[in-house]
Design a protein around this motif. Structure first.
Motif, PDB file in Angstrom:
ATOM      1  N   GLU A  96       3.728   1.916  11.425  1.00 19.95           N
ATOM      2  CA  GLU A  96       4.332   2.387  12.670  1.00 19.95           C
ATOM      3  C   GLU A  96       4.286   3.906  12.800  1.00 19.95           C
ATOM      4  O   GLU A  96       4.130   4.441  13.904  1.00 19.95           O
ATOM      5  CB  GLU A  96       5.779   1.901  12.757  1.00 19.95           C
ATOM      6  CG  GLU A  96       6.449   2.179  14.078  1.00 19.95           C
ATOM      7  CD  GLU A  96       7.843   1.602  14.155  1.00 19.95           C
ATOM      8  OE1 GLU A  96       8.308   1.327  15.277  1.00 19.95           O
ATOM      9  OE2 GLU A  96       8.481   1.421  13.097  1.00 19.95           O
ATOM     10  N   ASP A  97       4.391   4.634  11.676  1.00 20.09           N
ATOM     11  CA  ASP A  97       4.391   6.103  11.741  1.00 20.09           C
ATOM     12  C   ASP A  97       2.992   6.707  11.709  1.00 20.09           C
ATOM     13  O   ASP A  97       2.831   7.920  11.670  1.00 20.09           O
ATOM     14  CB  ASP A  97       5.238   6.694  10.614  1.00 20.09           C
ATOM     15  CG  ASP A  97       4.656   6.429   9.229  1.00 20.09           C
ATOM     16  OD1 ASP A  97       3.628   5.718   9.132  1.00 20.09           O
ATOM     17  OD2 ASP A  97       5.228   6.923   8.242  1.00 20.09           O
ATOM     18  N   GLY A  98       1.955   5.859  11.733  1.00 25.63           N
ATOM     19  CA  GLY A  98       0.580   6.346  11.720  1.00 25.63           C
ATOM     20  C   GLY A  98      -0.046   6.418  10.354  1.00 25.63           C
ATOM     21  O   GLY A  98      -1.246   6.682  10.229  1.00 25.63           O
ATOM     22  N   THR A  99       0.741   6.183   9.301  1.00 26.81           N
ATOM     23  CA  THR A  99       0.186   6.137   7.948  1.00 26.81           C
ATOM     24  C   THR A  99      -0.782   4.961   7.825  1.00 26.81           C
ATOM     25  O   THR A  99      -0.535   3.883   8.369  1.00 26.81           O
ATOM     26  CB  THR A  99       1.310   5.966   6.912  1.00 26.81           C
ATOM     27  OG1 THR A  99       2.163   7.108   6.948  1.00 26.81           O
ATOM     28  CG2 THR A  99       0.750   5.816   5.500  1.00 26.81           C
TER      29      THR A  99
ATOM     30  N   ASP B  30      -5.162  -8.936   0.089  1.00 28.43           N
ATOM     31  CA  ASP B  30      -4.133  -8.994  -0.951  1.00 28.43           C
ATOM     32  C   ASP B  30      -3.880  -7.619  -1.550  1.00 28.43           C
ATOM     33  O   ASP B  30      -2.735  -7.225  -1.799  1.00 28.43           O
ATOM     34  CB  ASP B  30      -4.554  -9.968  -2.055  1.00 28.43           C
ATOM     35  CG  ASP B  30      -4.480 -11.424  -1.615  1.00 28.43           C
ATOM     36  OD1 ASP B  30      -3.692 -11.726  -0.698  1.00 28.43           O
ATOM     37  OD2 ASP B  30      -5.196 -12.256  -2.186  1.00 28.43           O
ATOM     38  N   LYS B  31      -4.949  -6.870  -1.772  1.00 33.82           N
ATOM     39  CA  LYS B  31      -4.801  -5.547  -2.380  1.00 33.82           C
ATOM     40  C   LYS B  31      -4.067  -4.585  -1.459  1.00 33.82           C
ATOM     41  O   LYS B  31      -3.177  -3.845  -1.893  1.00 33.82           O
ATOM     42  CB  LYS B  31      -6.173  -4.976  -2.748  1.00 33.82           C
ATOM     43  CG  LYS B  31      -6.798  -5.610  -3.975  1.00 33.82           C
ATOM     44  CD  LYS B  31      -8.133  -4.955  -4.321  1.00 33.82           C
ATOM     45  CE  LYS B  31      -8.719  -5.531  -5.592  1.00 33.82           C
ATOM     46  NZ  LYS B  31      -9.978  -4.875  -5.992  1.00 33.82           N
ATOM     47  N   VAL B  32      -4.442  -4.562  -0.183  1.00 33.68           N
ATOM     48  CA  VAL B  32      -3.835  -3.578   0.710  1.00 33.68           C
ATOM     49  C   VAL B  32      -2.361  -3.895   0.944  1.00 33.68           C
ATOM     50  O   VAL B  32      -1.513  -2.991   0.981  1.00 33.68           O
ATOM     51  CB  VAL B  32      -4.616  -3.461   2.032  1.00 33.68           C
ATOM     52  CG1 VAL B  32      -4.335  -4.601   2.984  1.00 33.68           C
ATOM     53  CG2 VAL B  32      -4.317  -2.124   2.699  1.00 33.68           C
ATOM     54  N   VAL B  33      -2.036  -5.183   1.066  1.00 31.95           N
ATOM     55  CA  VAL B  33      -0.625  -5.544   1.231  1.00 31.95           C
ATOM     56  C   VAL B  33       0.129  -5.291  -0.064  1.00 31.95           C
ATOM     57  O   VAL B  33       1.270  -4.810  -0.049  1.00 31.95           O
ATOM     58  CB  VAL B  33      -0.489  -7.011   1.673  1.00 31.95           C
ATOM     59  CG1 VAL B  33       0.968  -7.417   1.703  1.00 31.95           C
ATOM     60  CG2 VAL B  33      -1.107  -7.216   3.050  1.00 31.95           C
ATOM     61  N   GLY B  34      -0.499  -5.584  -1.200  1.00 27.94           N
ATOM     62  CA  GLY B  34       0.131  -5.307  -2.482  1.00 27.94           C
ATOM     63  C   GLY B  34       0.439  -3.830  -2.665  1.00 27.94           C
ATOM     64  O   GLY B  34       1.494  -3.454  -3.198  1.00 27.94           O
TER      65      GLY B  34
ATOM     66  N   LEU C 292       4.188  -2.435  -3.353  1.00 28.61           N
ATOM     67  CA  LEU C 292       4.485  -1.632  -4.545  1.00 28.61           C
ATOM     68  C   LEU C 292       5.033  -0.260  -4.185  1.00 28.61           C
ATOM     69  O   LEU C 292       5.714   0.376  -5.003  1.00 28.61           O
ATOM     70  CB  LEU C 292       3.230  -1.481  -5.403  1.00 28.61           C
ATOM     71  CG  LEU C 292       2.780  -2.732  -6.158  1.00 28.61           C
ATOM     72  CD1 LEU C 292       1.400  -2.513  -6.769  1.00 28.61           C
ATOM     73  CD2 LEU C 292       3.786  -3.109  -7.245  1.00 28.61           C
ATOM     74  N   ASN C 293       4.760   0.201  -2.972  1.00 24.61           N
ATOM     75  CA  ASN C 293       5.225   1.519  -2.527  1.00 24.61           C
ATOM     76  C   ASN C 293       6.331   1.422  -1.469  1.00 24.61           C
ATOM     77  O   ASN C 293       6.621   2.402  -0.783  1.00 24.61           O
ATOM     78  CB  ASN C 293       4.043   2.329  -1.989  1.00 24.61           C
ATOM     79  CG  ASN C 293       3.140   2.809  -3.104  1.00 24.61           C
ATOM     80  OD1 ASN C 293       3.353   3.858  -3.682  1.00 24.61           O
ATOM     81  ND2 ASN C 293       2.110   2.020  -3.415  1.00 24.61           N
ATOM     82  N   ASN C 294       6.937   0.227  -1.372  1.00 21.06           N
ATOM     83  CA  ASN C 294       8.088   0.009  -0.487  1.00 21.06           C
ATOM     84  C   ASN C 294       7.792   0.375   0.966  1.00 21.06           C
ATOM     85  O   ASN C 294       8.624   0.966   1.664  1.00 21.06           O
ATOM     86  CB  ASN C 294       9.303   0.796  -0.985  1.00 21.06           C
ATOM     87  CG  ASN C 294       9.760   0.341  -2.354  1.00 21.06           C
ATOM     88  OD1 ASN C 294       9.882  -0.848  -2.615  1.00 21.06           O
ATOM     89  ND2 ASN C 294       9.990   1.301  -3.252  1.00 21.06           N
ATOM     90  N   LEU C 295       6.597   0.031   1.440  1.00 21.47           N
ATOM     91  CA  LEU C 295       6.211   0.287   2.822  1.00 21.47           C
ATOM     92  C   LEU C 295       6.394  -0.989   3.641  1.00 21.47           C
ATOM     93  O   LEU C 295       6.028  -2.079   3.202  1.00 21.47           O
ATOM     94  CB  LEU C 295       4.759   0.762   2.896  1.00 21.47           C
ATOM     95  CG  LEU C 295       4.452   2.058   2.133  1.00 21.47           C
ATOM     96  CD1 LEU C 295       2.956   2.355   2.175  1.00 21.47           C
ATOM     97  CD2 LEU C 295       5.239   3.228   2.711  1.00 21.47           C
TER      98      LEU C 295
END
Length: 273
Positions: A175-178, A192-196, A200-203
């Motif tokens: 949502e913030d453009g990241t 799986d990797k991108v969601v993981g 792991l980074n609490n996004l």
């Protein structure tokens, strides 16, 4: 807007999963011996609470994210709050996870073992609807211009594809453009990797857009559904089951996103000009 590089950039010579080979390159009547780059396939073994859960053929990068993303896609792990430890072996080919698990989903994974169409090698135990997921009612919206801009960046900034021509890519636009990206030989692995990485980074992926390379088949849509991602975008086509799955679960499915054009197959209200 920032581009999130969670994985450390390395020189090519230090990336053991990239292999140099000598090939004969043909151009019309000319044949020349040249150096080329190939990418390694490796078997990643995932252990859950001391027991082997699954082995996956993949590029040996982002292994922790891959394991976490896969198990959460399959509802074996419900959230990062249930994860106690994630460790990787020195050779990078084993991930050990200690976590509270959903035993029914874990049993399904072993029982069903459906060979998915994503790349001919993915396995899922929950594609047939054993896991009930609430209809996605998020009010997150995105503009057509944002989708067009991010699709262009998505294909321009594919490092491993540029080097090898042998990978798929997934990207989460938050949502913030990241943006968070991952690449792998399998489209399902890349998701799986991108969601993981996000987990792991609490996004928060509940207000995001998932960009994927390749067709939008049903198992690709199911992964987005399981992670409550509201919008999925590809430059290519969906399958009929992919469309019906997206419609059923309240997911906005967009295909043929090229330049200023795109086809919105389901729940178009999230795309606002």
């Amino acid at each position: 807007m920032q581009y999130l590089h969670i994985r450390r950039r390395e020189k090519m010579d230090n990336r053991t999963y990239l292999k140099k080979i000598i090939i004969d390159k043909v151009n019309g009547e000319d044949i020349n011996e040249v150096e080329d780059i190939t990418i390694e396939e490796a078997r990643l073994n995932v252990f859950l609470n001391g027991e082997k859960a699954i082995s996956m053929m993949c590029i040996p990068i982002d292994q922790k994210a891959h394991a976490i993303g896969f198990l959460m896609s399959e509802n074996v792990i419900s959230s990062m709050d249930d994860v106690e430890e994630v460790n990787i072996s020195d050779d990078g080919l084993r991930v050990d996870i200690k976590a509270a698990v959903d035993e029914d989903s874990l049993t399904n994974l072993y029982k069903e073992k459906t060979l998915v169409s994503g790349c001919g090698g993915g396995v899922t135990g929950n594609i047939a609807g054993q896991v009930e997921v609430p209809f996605n009612q998020t009010r997150f919206v995105v503009s057509p211009d944002t989708i067009s801009t991010e699709v262009k960046k998505f294909y321009q900034e594919s490092e491993l594809y540029t080097l090898t021509g042998c990978v798929h890519k997934a990207m989460i636009y938050l949502e913030d453009g990241t943006t968070v990206t991952a690449e792998d030989i399998g489209r399902h692995n890349a998701i799986d990797k991108v969601v993981g990485k996000c987990k792991l980074n609490n996004l928060d992926t509940t207000k995001s857009v998932l960009f994927v390379s390749g067709r939008l088949s049903s198992e690709m849509v199911v992964k987005a559904v399981m992670h409550k991602v509201p919008i999925v975008v590809s430059r290519t086509a969906p399958t009929h089951l992919g469309v019906t799955t997206a419609h059923k679960h309240g997911l906005t499915l967009i295909g043929f996103a090229r330049g200023k054009k795109m086809n919105i197959y389901t729940h178009s209200g999230r795309v606002i000009g």
